[in-house]
Design a protein around this motif. Structure first.
Motif, PDB file in Angstrom:
ATOM      1  N   GLU A  17       0.838  -1.209   0.000  1.00  0.00           N
ATOM      2  CA  GLU A  17       0.000   0.000   0.000  1.00  0.00           C
ATOM      3  C   GLU A  17       0.870   1.255   0.000  1.00  0.00           C
ATOM      4  OE1 GLU A  17      -3.238   0.355  -0.455  1.00  0.00           O
ATOM      5  OE2 GLU A  17      -3.370  -1.811  -0.710  1.00  0.00           O
ATOM      6  N   LYS A  20       2.194   1.688  -3.479  1.00  0.00           N
ATOM      7  CA  LYS A  20       1.160   2.192  -4.387  1.00  0.00           C
ATOM      8  C   LYS A  20       0.910   3.683  -4.174  1.00  0.00           C
ATOM      9  CE  LYS A  20      -2.486  -0.324  -3.915  1.00  0.00           C
ATOM     10  NZ  LYS A  20      -3.589  -1.285  -3.792  1.00  0.00           N
ATOM     11  N   ARG A  21       1.015   4.140  -2.932  1.00  0.00           N
ATOM     12  CA  ARG A  21       0.816   5.566  -2.640  1.00  0.00           C
ATOM     13  C   ARG A  21       2.089   6.378  -2.875  1.00  0.00           C
ATOM     14  NH1 ARG A  21      -1.825   3.331   2.030  1.00  0.00           N
ATOM     15  NH2 ARG A  21       0.042   3.830   3.229  1.00  0.00           N
TER      16      ARG A  21
END
Length: 68
Positions: A17, A20-21
């Motif tokens: 995550e 992805k950010r």
């Protein structure tokens, strides 16, 4: 999903995550893949060393496919 719920993941969900950010460097995924490939090659080398010292009957069984 908690990372402890499924330990079959290659990377932690939190790290994925974050990647992805874009909180992790762009090269993070490539670096992780390189680590996994290196581990795989090391395990393969250990297995080949084991095969070289095993009796022929064991080697024969290990070289057979699991599924037919």
């Amino acid at each position: 999903m908690n990372d402890d719920d499924y330990d079959g993941l290659l990377f932690s969900v939190d790290d994925l995550e974050r990647w992805k950010r874009r909180e992790l460097p762009p090269s993070w995924l490539d670096d992780q893949a390189a680590v996994l490939i290196a581990r795989s090659k090391a395990q393969s080398a250990q297995f080949q060393k084991l095969l070289a010292t095993a009796d022929p009957a064991t080697v024969s069984r290990l070289k057979n496919p699991l599924c037919r």
